[in-house]
Design an enzyme around this catalytic site. Structure first.
Site, PDB file in Angstrom:
ATOM      1  N   ASN A  77       0.781  -1.249   0.000  1.00 47.50           N
ATOM      2  CA  ASN A  77       0.000   0.000   0.000  1.00 47.50           C
ATOM      3  C   ASN A  77       0.807   1.289   0.000  1.00 47.50           C
ATOM      4  OD1 ASN A  77       0.702  -0.605   2.660  1.00 47.50           O
ATOM      5  ND2 ASN A  77      -1.117   0.368   3.511  1.00 47.50           N
ATOM      6  N   GLU A 131       4.778  -4.212  12.180  1.00 45.78           N
ATOM      7  CA  GLU A 131       3.820  -3.111  11.987  1.00 45.78           C
ATOM      8  C   GLU A 131       2.618  -3.727  11.295  1.00 45.78           C
ATOM      9  OE1 GLU A 131       4.210   0.030  12.927  1.00 45.78           O
ATOM     10  OE2 GLU A 131       6.279  -0.103  13.590  1.00 45.78           O
ATOM     11  N   CYS A 182      -3.104   1.393   6.937  1.00 44.98           N
ATOM     12  CA  CYS A 182      -3.242   0.781   8.265  1.00 44.98           C
ATOM     13  C   CYS A 182      -3.802   1.775   9.270  1.00 44.98           C
ATOM     14  CB  CYS A 182      -1.899   0.243   8.719  1.00 44.98           C
ATOM     15  SG  CYS A 182      -0.616   1.484   8.586  1.00 44.98           S
TER      16      CYS A 182
HETATM   17  P1  NAD Z   1       0.279  -9.032   3.713  1.00 40.45           P
HETATM   18  O1  NAD Z   1       0.434  -9.397   5.144  1.00 40.45           O
HETATM   19  O2  NAD Z   1      -0.570  -9.895   2.865  1.00 40.45           O
HETATM   20  O3  NAD Z   1       1.712  -9.003   2.993  1.00 40.45           O
HETATM   21  C1  NAD Z   1       2.761  -8.202   3.466  1.00 40.45           C
HETATM   22  C2  NAD Z   1       4.086  -8.819   3.041  1.00 40.45           C
HETATM   23  O4  NAD Z   1       4.258 -10.061   3.724  1.00 40.45           O
HETATM   24  C3  NAD Z   1       4.180  -9.136   1.547  1.00 40.45           C
HETATM   25  O5  NAD Z   1       5.476  -8.847   1.090  1.00 40.45           O
HETATM   26  C4  NAD Z   1       3.906 -10.637   1.525  1.00 40.45           C
HETATM   27  O6  NAD Z   1       4.461 -11.272   0.387  1.00 40.45           O
HETATM   28  C5  NAD Z   1       4.602 -11.076   2.798  1.00 40.45           C
HETATM   29  N1  NAD Z   1       4.154 -12.366   3.343  1.00 40.45           N
HETATM   30  C6  NAD Z   1       2.980 -13.013   3.118  1.00 40.45           C
HETATM   31  N2  NAD Z   1       2.964 -14.180   3.812  1.00 40.45           N
HETATM   32  C7  NAD Z   1       4.142 -14.265   4.484  1.00 40.45           C
HETATM   33  C8  NAD Z   1       4.718 -15.228   5.383  1.00 40.45           C
HETATM   34  N3  NAD Z   1       4.065 -16.355   5.714  1.00 40.45           N
HETATM   35  N4  NAD Z   1       5.926 -14.969   5.894  1.00 40.45           N
HETATM   36  C9  NAD Z   1       6.582 -13.827   5.595  1.00 40.45           C
HETATM   37  N5  NAD Z   1       6.110 -12.892   4.743  1.00 40.45           N
HETATM   38  C10 NAD Z   1       4.897 -13.109   4.195  1.00 40.45           C
HETATM   39  O7  NAD Z   1      -0.202  -7.511   3.676  1.00 40.45           O
HETATM   40  P2  NAD Z   1      -0.652  -6.616   2.439  1.00 40.45           P
HETATM   41  O8  NAD Z   1      -1.979  -7.091   1.950  1.00 40.45           O
HETATM   42  O9  NAD Z   1       0.458  -6.471   1.461  1.00 40.45           O
HETATM   43  O10 NAD Z   1      -0.811  -5.213   3.189  1.00 40.45           O
HETATM   44  C11 NAD Z   1      -1.935  -4.886   3.908  1.00 40.45           C
HETATM   45  C12 NAD Z   1      -1.742  -5.081   5.388  1.00 40.45           C
HETATM   46  O11 NAD Z   1      -0.588  -4.391   5.836  1.00 40.45           O
HETATM   47  C13 NAD Z   1      -2.894  -4.489   6.188  1.00 40.45           C
HETATM   48  O12 NAD Z   1      -3.269  -5.371   7.203  1.00 40.45           O
HETATM   49  C14 NAD Z   1      -2.300  -3.215   6.762  1.00 40.45           C
HETATM   50  O13 NAD Z   1      -2.927  -2.756   7.930  1.00 40.45           O
HETATM   51  C15 NAD Z   1      -0.899  -3.620   6.994  1.00 40.45           C
HETATM   52  N6  NAD Z   1      -0.044  -2.426   7.078  1.00 40.45           N
HETATM   53  C16 NAD Z   1       0.398  -2.030   8.308  1.00 40.45           C
HETATM   54  C17 NAD Z   1       1.156  -0.862   8.434  1.00 40.45           C
HETATM   55  C18 NAD Z   1       1.647  -0.373   9.769  1.00 40.45           C
HETATM   56  O14 NAD Z   1       2.501   0.521   9.791  1.00 40.45           O
HETATM   57  N7  NAD Z   1       1.161  -0.880  10.883  1.00 40.45           N
HETATM   58  C19 NAD Z   1       1.465  -0.126   7.293  1.00 40.45           C
HETATM   59  C20 NAD Z   1       0.986  -0.566   6.056  1.00 40.45           C
HETATM   60  C21 NAD Z   1       0.242  -1.729   5.966  1.00 40.45           C
END
Ligand code: NAD
Length: 478
Positions: free
Chosen positions: A155, A251, A285
């Protein structure tokens, strides 16, 4: 066009027979580039390279590291428009938002370069400890943690990559980056800025591929000293189970509350929420999701908000006039559409929006949402806010804390006592008074509690998190 998406030993690599992944615009479906999908063997090579790179980089004086980072920042500045076009094209946020995100790239790297040069340790007053005299001297020395794995979501493909990579490099660590597969082109462009600035081979590596395989391999590898992850709570929880003993920063997701008190400036609240609930099509987020409004002013507030939300233009992300672009995929847009239909079927009131056109969802307001409904409790990640009625301010505070999450919170009130009470009582990592949680300065500590994560980011905090403070005690014979 094949974009080299595998960086090993400072060289973009395209192994013969490698699987390619097409990166498509979520608006037009056009193919923007193809990246090499890494194999598990590539993860192994990237980590082996990072172990060597970490040794080179930790022996590079901080002023030399800083010079390379400052050059990377300068290069990022010159490529800002290109970066904005890539961000907007590959993940669908409006070009005006993408320009805002890209314009922060150079600044995050510069802030990191500065903080990397400011790691002062402390001297320990050992003689104040009973039984210890003047024969000993104690102090702390900063050291890099070693190899950092950075895993990022789709995002904010520039911001969130740089909030990990730049502080990690500034603190003297090697990094292996795995960006989200739906938006890898921005990460590749950013990595190129560091390479063009003269970063030595092995200090920064990049692998592309599914998190379920590559992410798991990276997180659980014993050569990794720290995992810095931003993404969903479900994946964050999985990481805690497989990481083993290493430093973790997580995060994660949220469903952030925003209280509108009867003592609020309703115009200010409506304006801020019309941004905070809808920026990046709500895929943030810290989006304003649960709007908790005191009954006394609810009708007036909703009328003001409706007017502003209906003025949001939705369309082609690359058009200068577009305020809100697409969701990341059509499946995500359908999920959000169904969530809105579901809560309305359960008795809530659709004030405006919610209609879907391919990957776009019209900005929506849903009122009369029960505080316990999944529409409020589960992270929506879409362009809609829920309105829940509070009978008074105390009730609003209780509703705000009625969540498994604790990332950001916003409170609109011009009553000093109410502000003080909110600051003290709301369970969140960041509390905003008279703004929604959707606001971030890159230098501020930022991060959640409860299911929203572990640790904080923000350049100074991250540099510190990516540093080991070694305690040294010198025992003398005098
Ligand atoms: P996601 O959790 O699907 O993916 C994030 C990353 O993790 C990707 O690179 C993905 O390939 C990787 N990933 C997936 N499965 C994994 C595993 N088993 N082990 C290690 N890595 C793995 O998230 P998304 O859909 O890309 O992003 C949206 C989410 O991110 C929302 O829940 C949002 O709230 C969160 N987010 C949090 C913050 C924050 O600062 N707290 C900021 C931005 C987004």
């Amino acid at each position: 066009m094949v974009t080299p998406g595998l960086l090993l030993e400072g060289t973009w690599t395209h192994p013969a027979g490698a699987t390619l992944h097409a990166v498509r615009s979520p608006f037009s479906g056009e193919t923007l580039g193809e990246v090499v999908i890494s194999e598990l063997a590539d993860v192994d090579s990237a980590l082996a390279s990072a172990v060597k790179g970490a040794q080179v980089w930790r022996r590079t004086p901080a002023h030399q590291r800083s010079a390379i980072l400052l050059e990377a920042a300068r290069i990022a500045d010159t490529r800002s428009e290109e970066l904005a076009q890539t961000i907007s094209s590959e993940m669908g946020k409006s070009i005006r938002e993408a320009r805002g995100e890209a314009s922060r790239a150079g600044e995050i790297i510069r802030l990191s370069a500065f903080e990397g040069s400011q790691r002062y340790g402390e001297s320990l007053p050992l003689d104040a400890n009973l039984g210890t005299g003047f024969d000993k001297l104690g102090f702390t020395v900063p050291e890099p943690v070693g190899v950092v794995v950075a895993i990022t979501p789709f995002n904010y493909p520039s911001l969130l990559v740089l909030h990990k990579v730049a502080p990690a490099l500034a603190a003297g660590n090697a990094v292996v980056l795995k960006p989200a597969l739906s938006a890898p082109l921005t990460a590749i462009a950013l990595v190129q800025c560091f390479l063009d600035a003269g970063l030595p081979p092995g200090v920064l590596g990049l692998v592309n591929g599914p998190g379920s395989t590559l992410g798991t391999a990276l997180v659980s590898d014993a050569r990794v000293n720290k995992v810095s992850f931003t993404g969903s709570t479900a994946v964050g929880e999985r990481i805690t189970q497989i990481a083993g003993i290493k430093k973790l920063s997580l995060e994660l997701g949220a469903s952030s509350p925003v209280i509108v008190s009867k003592n609020a400036d309703l115009e200010q609240a409506a304006h801020s929420i019309s941004l905070g609930g809808y920026v990046n099509a709500g895929q943030v987020c810290i989006a304003a999701q649960r709007i908790i409004v005191e009954r006394a002013i609810e009708d007036d507030f909703v009328a003001l908000l409706k007017e502003k939300v209906e003025a949001i233009t939705v369309g082609n992300p690359l058009d200068d006039d577009t305020m809100v672009g697409t969701l990341i995929t059509e499946a995500e847009a359908i999920r959000v559409e169904k969530a809105i239909e579901g809560v309305v079927a359960d008795g809530a009131n659709l004030v405006t929006g919610g209609q879907r056109d391919r990957t776009m969802v019209a900005p929506a307001i849903i009122s009369n949402v029960s505080a316990d409904h999944s529409f409020a409790q589960t992270e929506l990640f879409g362009p809609a806010v829920s309105i829940t009625t509070a009978k008074d301010y105390q009730h609003a505070l209780e509703l705000a804390n009625n969540s498994p999450y604790g990332l950001g919170a916003g409170v609109f009130t011009h009553d000093h006592d109410e502000s003080t009470q909110a600051i003290r009582e709301i369970d969140a990592g960041v509390v905003h008074i008279n703004w929604t949680p959707l606001w971030r300065a890159d230098l501020m500590p930022y991060g959640g509690i409860k299911s929203s994560g572990i640790g904080k980011e923000g350049v100074r905090t991250t540099v510190n998190e990516m540093t080991n403070w070694k305690t040294v005690i010198m025992h003398s014979r005098v």
